[in-house]
Design a protein around this motif. Structure first.
Motif, PDB file in Angstrom:
ATOM      1  N   VAL A  22       5.353  -9.989   0.513  1.00 32.18           N
ATOM      2  CA  VAL A  22       4.808 -10.147  -0.836  1.00 32.18           C
ATOM      3  C   VAL A  22       3.880  -8.963  -1.119  1.00 32.18           C
ATOM      4  N   LEU A  23       4.147  -8.281  -2.237  1.00 30.62           N
ATOM      5  CA  LEU A  23       3.337  -7.136  -2.635  1.00 30.62           C
ATOM      6  C   LEU A  23       2.299  -7.491  -3.693  1.00 30.62           C
ATOM      7  N   HIS A  24       2.642  -8.426  -4.566  1.00 29.95           N
ATOM      8  CA  HIS A  24       1.746  -8.729  -5.692  1.00 29.95           C
ATOM      9  C   HIS A  24       2.134 -10.078  -6.285  1.00 29.95           C
TER      10      HIS A  24
ATOM     11  N   GLU B  98       6.057 -10.018  -6.961  1.00 30.36           N
ATOM     12  CA  GLU B  98       6.855  -8.866  -6.543  1.00 30.36           C
ATOM     13  C   GLU B  98       6.912  -8.855  -5.023  1.00 30.36           C
ATOM     14  N   VAL B  99       8.123  -8.757  -4.488  1.00 28.69           N
ATOM     15  CA  VAL B  99       8.293  -8.718  -3.038  1.00 28.69           C
ATOM     16  C   VAL B  99       9.125  -7.504  -2.656  1.00 28.69           C
ATOM     17  N   LEU B 100       8.949  -7.066  -1.417  1.00 28.92           N
ATOM     18  CA  LEU B 100       9.801  -6.031  -0.847  1.00 28.92           C
ATOM     19  C   LEU B 100      10.708  -6.719   0.162  1.00 28.92           C
ATOM     20  N   SER B 101      11.981  -6.858  -0.203  1.00 31.76           N
ATOM     21  CA  SER B 101      12.909  -7.587   0.658  1.00 31.76           C
ATOM     22  C   SER B 101      13.645  -6.627   1.591  1.00 31.76           C
TER      23      SER B 101
ATOM     24  N   PRO C 199      -0.282 -11.777  -1.501  1.00 36.27           N
ATOM     25  CA  PRO C 199       0.013 -10.417  -1.033  1.00 36.27           C
ATOM     26  C   PRO C 199      -0.162 -10.269   0.481  1.00 36.27           C
ATOM     27  N   LEU C 200       0.739  -9.497   1.070  1.00 38.55           N
ATOM     28  CA  LEU C 200       0.823  -9.205   2.500  1.00 38.55           C
ATOM     29  C   LEU C 200       1.499 -10.309   3.303  1.00 38.55           C
ATOM     30  N   GLN C 201       1.797 -11.434   2.669  1.00 40.59           N
ATOM     31  CA  GLN C 201       2.452 -12.518   3.402  1.00 40.59           C
ATOM     32  C   GLN C 201       3.915 -12.153   3.676  1.00 40.59           C
ATOM     33  N   HIS C 202       4.377 -12.463   4.870  1.00 46.92           N
ATOM     34  CA  HIS C 202       5.775 -12.284   5.250  1.00 46.92           C
ATOM     35  C   HIS C 202       6.487 -13.608   5.024  1.00 46.92           C
ATOM     36  N   VAL C 203       7.545 -13.595   4.226  1.00 44.70           N
ATOM     37  CA  VAL C 203       8.201 -14.836   3.825  1.00 44.70           C
ATOM     38  C   VAL C 203       9.710 -14.735   3.990  1.00 44.70           C
ATOM     39  N   ARG C 204      10.319 -15.895   3.896  1.00 44.53           N
ATOM     40  CA  ARG C 204      11.771 -16.003   3.736  1.00 44.53           C
ATOM     41  C   ARG C 204      11.989 -16.798   2.460  1.00 44.53           C
TER      42      ARG C 204
ATOM     43  N   ALA D 147      -7.021  -0.729   2.277  1.00 48.24           N
ATOM     44  CA  ALA D 147      -5.807  -0.040   2.694  1.00 48.24           C
ATOM     45  C   ALA D 147      -4.570  -0.900   2.441  1.00 48.24           C
ATOM     46  N   GLY D 148      -4.670  -2.206   2.694  1.00 49.39           N
ATOM     47  CA  GLY D 148      -3.553  -3.104   2.421  1.00 49.39           C
ATOM     48  C   GLY D 148      -3.214  -3.142   0.938  1.00 49.39           C
ATOM     49  N   PHE D 149      -4.241  -3.167   0.093  1.00 48.67           N
ATOM     50  CA  PHE D 149      -4.034  -3.140  -1.348  1.00 48.67           C
ATOM     51  C   PHE D 149      -3.337  -1.846  -1.766  1.00 48.67           C
ATOM     52  N   TYR D 150      -3.775  -0.731  -1.193  1.00 46.51           N
ATOM     53  CA  TYR D 150      -3.172   0.565  -1.493  1.00 46.51           C
ATOM     54  C   TYR D 150      -1.699   0.594  -1.089  1.00 46.51           C
ATOM     55  N   ALA D 151      -1.387   0.115   0.115  1.00 48.81           N
ATOM     56  CA  ALA D 151      -0.003   0.128   0.589  1.00 48.81           C
ATOM     57  C   ALA D 151       0.896  -0.696  -0.329  1.00 48.81           C
ATOM     58  N   CYS D 152       0.408  -1.861  -0.752  1.00 51.05           N
ATOM     59  CA  CYS D 152       1.194  -2.704  -1.662  1.00 51.05           C
ATOM     60  C   CYS D 152       1.394  -2.015  -3.005  1.00 51.05           C
ATOM     61  N   GLU D 153       0.331  -1.441  -3.550  1.00 53.03           N
ATOM     62  CA  GLU D 153       0.435  -0.809  -4.864  1.00 53.03           C
ATOM     63  C   GLU D 153       1.358   0.400  -4.826  1.00 53.03           C
ATOM     64  N   LEU D 154       1.301   1.162  -3.757  1.00 51.80           N
ATOM     65  CA  LEU D 154       2.160   2.329  -3.637  1.00 51.80           C
ATOM     66  C   LEU D 154       3.638   1.927  -3.714  1.00 51.80           C
ATOM     67  N   LEU D 155       4.005   0.845  -3.034  1.00 56.05           N
ATOM     68  CA  LEU D 155       5.393   0.399  -3.069  1.00 56.05           C
ATOM     69  C   LEU D 155       5.748  -0.230  -4.409  1.00 56.05           C
ATOM     70  N   LEU D 156       4.793  -0.892  -5.041  1.00 59.13           N
ATOM     71  CA  LEU D 156       5.045  -1.438  -6.373  1.00 59.13           C
ATOM     72  C   LEU D 156       5.435  -0.337  -7.347  1.00 59.13           C
ATOM     73  N   ARG D 157       4.808   0.811  -7.206  1.00 55.68           N
ATOM     74  CA  ARG D 157       5.049   1.906  -8.129  1.00 55.68           C
ATOM     75  C   ARG D 157       6.260   2.759  -7.742  1.00 55.68           C
ATOM     76  N   LEU D 158       6.542   2.879  -6.457  1.00 55.02           N
ATOM     77  CA  LEU D 158       7.577   3.813  -6.029  1.00 55.02           C
ATOM     78  C   LEU D 158       8.900   3.166  -5.647  1.00 55.02           C
ATOM     79  N   ALA D 159       8.872   1.973  -5.090  1.00 51.17           N
ATOM     80  CA  ALA D 159      10.121   1.344  -4.636  1.00 51.17           C
ATOM     81  C   ALA D 159      10.912   0.836  -5.840  1.00 51.17           C
ATOM     82  N   PRO D 160      12.151   1.262  -6.013  1.00 51.58           N
ATOM     83  CA  PRO D 160      12.949   0.805  -7.155  1.00 51.58           C
ATOM     84  C   PRO D 160      13.402  -0.639  -6.987  1.00 51.58           C
TER      85      PRO D 160
END
Length: 248
Positions: free
Chosen positions: A11-13, A25-28, A55-60, A91-104
Motif C-alpha cells: 500500500v502506497l497511499h 493506491e497499491v504497488l502490485s 501505507p507501507l502495509q504488505h497485503v494480498r 523516508a518511508g513517506f518519500y519512497a511511497c510518494e516517489l512511486l506514486l508519481r513515477l510508477a505507471p
C-alpha cells in the motif's frame, strides 16, 4: 473486465472518499500500480480491513478492474507493517510518494515491487536511512528504464574516484572540469560505491543525494515532491554509526 485475485501488493497511499470509503493506491507484483476503491471500510465493523490498507502495509487483495479504478473485494495483511518513526518514517513517506508519481498504472514492474520491499525491510530493521534511500533510488531508475552506468561516464570513460560528476538524466555522469558547482555534483568514489552496492563515506553519500535530486526532478516533469518540502532537504538524514562487522 479484469479480475485481480490473491495479488500481493504494498500500500502506497490511502485517503478518505465519500462517507465510508477509501481511495487506495497499491504497488502490485504482477500489475504495477493499481488504484482501488475500497467501499464501506471506514465503519466500526471494518477495522481489520481498514488497518490492512495503511501505507507501507504488505497485503494480498482481490479486486475487479472495469475502469481506471478497480473495485476492491477483499484484502488481508501479509505481515505487520514496520513501525517507523523520525527520519525512517519520513523516508518511508518519500519512497511511497516517489512511486506514486513515477510508477505507471497497470504496467507490470515486478522488479520495482521487489525494490520497494527491500527498502521497506531495511527501514524497518533500522539500517542507515540515507544509504537505504540512495539504493532505492538507484533501483527505481533502473527498473523504470531511466538508469545509467555508475562506473563509467556518458562517453564510456571509467569513473575517476577523485573526480566529480554531474548526473545528466539522458546522458549519464558528466565529469566536471570547473570548480564552480562542484558541491552539487556526485563524487566519483560515491558513484563507484553505489555501483558496487557498497556503503560510501558520509561525504560521498551526501553528494549522491544532491546529484540524484535533479535526475528525479527531470523524470517528475519538473514538479517536486511534497516529501521534499516536508523535510526540507532529505540530505539531513545522516547515516547512523556503522556497526562493527565480523572480520572487520
Amino acid at each position: 473486465m479484469l479480475r485481480l485475485a490473491a495479488e500481493p501488493a504494498f500500500v502506497l497511499h490511502a485517503r478518505a472518499w465519500r462517507e465510508t470509503s477509501l481511495l487506495v493506491e497499491v504497488l502490485s507484483e504482477q500489475h504495477g500500480r493499481v488504484g482501488l476503491v475500497a467501499r464501506g471500510v471506514r465503519g466500526p465493523k471494518a477495522h481489520q480491513l481498514r488497518a490492512a490498507l495503511q501505507p507501507l502495509q504488505h497485503v494480498r487483495f482481490d479486486a475487479v478492474q472495469s475502469g481506471e479504478l478497480a473495485q476492491l473485494r477483499s484484502a488481508e495483511a501479509l505481515d505487520a507493517a514496520p513501525q517507523l518513526s523520525g527520519d525512517a518514517a519520513l523516508a518511508g513517506f518519500y519512497a511511497c510518494e516517489l512511486l506514486l508519481r513515477l510508477a505507471p498504472r497497470m504496467d507490470p514492474h515486478p522488479g520495482l515491487y521487489r525494490a520497494f520491499g527491500r527498502c521497506r525491510a531495511r527501514l524497518g530493521l533500522g539500517e542507515p536511512v540515507a544509504w537505504t534511500l540512495r539504493r532505492f533510488e538507484r533501483d527505481v531508475l533502473d527498473e523504470l528504464g531511466f538508469g545509467f552506468a555508475l562506473d563509467a561516464d556518458g562517453d564510456g570513460e571509467a569513473i575517476d574516484p577523485a573526480a566529480r560528476y554531474v548526473l545528466d538524466p539522458e546522458h549519464g555522469p558528466r565529469r566536471m572540469r570547473e570548480v564552480r558547482g562542484r558541491d552539487e555534483a556526485a563524487t566519483g568514489s560515491g558513484l563507484l560505491a553505489l555501483a558496487e552496492d557498497r556503503e560510501p563515506e558520509d561525504e560521498d553519500l551526501a553528494s549522491l543525494r544532491r546529484a540524484l535530486r535533479p535526475v528525479f526532478l527531470h523524470h517528475l516533469g519538473g514538479r517536486g515532491l511534497k516529501s521534499w518540502e516536508l523535510v526540507g532537504e532529505l540530505g539531513r538524514l545522516v547515516p547512523r554509526q556503522k556497526p562493527q562487522r565480523d572480520g572487520a
